[in-house]
Design an enzyme around this catalytic site. Structure first.
Site, mmCIF file in Angstrom:
data_model
loop_
_atom_site.group_PDB
_atom_site.id
_atom_site.type_symbol
_atom_site.label_atom_id
_atom_site.label_comp_id
_atom_site.label_asym_id
_atom_site.label_seq_id
_atom_site.Cartn_x
_atom_site.Cartn_y
_atom_site.Cartn_z
ATOM 1 N N SER A 144 0.866 -1.179 0.000
ATOM 2 C CA SER A 144 0.000 0.000 0.000
ATOM 3 C C SER A 144 0.899 1.225 0.000
ATOM 4 O O SER A 144 2.070 1.142 0.394
ATOM 5 C CB SER A 144 -0.872 0.006 1.270
ATOM 6 O OG SER A 144 -1.485 1.264 1.473
ATOM 7 N N TYR A 157 -2.741 -1.542 10.259
ATOM 8 C CA TYR A 157 -2.570 -1.699 8.810
ATOM 9 C C TYR A 157 -1.212 -1.150 8.375
ATOM 10 O O TYR A 157 -0.466 -1.797 7.628
ATOM 11 C CB TYR A 157 -3.705 -0.977 8.095
ATOM 12 C CG TYR A 157 -3.717 -1.126 6.595
ATOM 13 C CD1 TYR A 157 -4.221 -2.284 5.998
ATOM 14 C CD2 TYR A 157 -3.257 -0.105 5.770
ATOM 15 C CE1 TYR A 157 -4.256 -2.416 4.613
ATOM 16 C CE2 TYR A 157 -3.280 -0.227 4.395
ATOM 17 C CZ TYR A 157 -3.784 -1.381 3.821
ATOM 18 O OH TYR A 157 -3.813 -1.515 2.446
#
Length: 266
Positions: A144, A157
């Site tokens: 990401s 995350y």
């Protein structure tokens, strides 16, 4: 190993979104594909049908990457069905969003177990097969932009994606002697179910804060993955490739132009 031409691939989390697009892109590039899903077998079968429509074989398996003792065995079974595994794409992921002080241990463990522990187990199982085969390989993790820059309310995350990026860099060093490359693709905002925009045309979504002015499409991520899986990328290893419409370039702009504290919320 520079003559490496992959014919088999496994993509975790390929029942929808980036994983589905990646499975189809790799099939288009000439690979038979192992497809995994967590809880939606009908969607995984739809991905498999897209692969088969391209004249490639597709095998489907259920996997819960948080069941660490079992996840590697699923990869092995798919590799047996495929006749080997030249490419592994670790796409299965999740995210529990909450401010750090409110994040529960269960939320932390769920995200880290899925995004980091599960990636470790599935990648390791595939890598062992690649080393044993002696013909090289490609390892690709979907991280990401938050592998590189944090987001408020995403501590679990962010930590997991930072960890996966570091894991891939270490793998790149250790497995290079076997002709195996390891890289990350780091998506920005992509129009998928995870961002609440599944099946929406990203060109119709206005994002002034992204230089290209819109979210990305899952197929744009899949194209980057396919490049890193193919012979053309034979001298690229240990990188993280942002596919983000320029989002990561906007930090200083955001820092000097944000005019409210709205960002201090998950």
């Amino acid at each position: 190993m520079s003559e490496f031409t992959p014919t088999t691939a496994i993509v975790t989390g390929s029942e929808s979104g980036i994983g589905r697009a990646t499975a189809v892109a790799l099939a288009s590039a000439g690979m038979d594909v192992g497809i995994t899903y967590l809880s939606e077998p009908e969607r995984a079968e739809a991905t498999a049908e897209e692969v088969r429509a391209l004249g490639r074989k597709a095998f489907v398996a259920q996997i819960d990457v948080t069941r660490l003792e079992e996840a590697g065995a699923v990869i092995d079974r798919l590799a047996d069905q495929l006749g080997g595994v030249d490419v592994i794409v670790a796409d299965a992921g999740t995210g529990d969003n909450a401010p750090f002080l409110d994040l529960t241990l269960d939320q932390w463990r769920h995200t880290v177990a899925t995004d980091l522990d599960g990636a470790f187990v599935t990648i390791q199982a595939a890598a062992r097969r690649m080393v044993a085969a002696g013909t090289g390989g490609r390892i690709i993790g979907i991280t990401s932009v938050h592998e590189h820059q944090p987001r408020y309310g995403s501590s679990a995350y962010d930590a997991a994606k930072h960890g996966l990026g570091g894991l891939l860099k270490t793998i790149a060093i250790e497995l290079a002697e076997h002709g195996i490359t390891a890289n990350a693709v780091a998506p920005g905002e992509i129009a998928t179910r995870m961002t609440g925009a599944e099946d929406e045309d990203p060109h119709t979504i206005d994002r002034p804060g992204i230089p290209l002015g819109r979210p990305g499409n899952a197929w744009e991520i899949a194209a980057a993955v396919a490049f890193l899986a193919l012979r053309a990328s034979s001298y690229i290893t240990g990188i993280s490739l942002p596919v983000d419409g320029g989002m990561l370039q906007m930090g200083p702009h955001g820092g000097s132009h944000i005019t409210s504290d709205d960002w201090r919320s998950a």
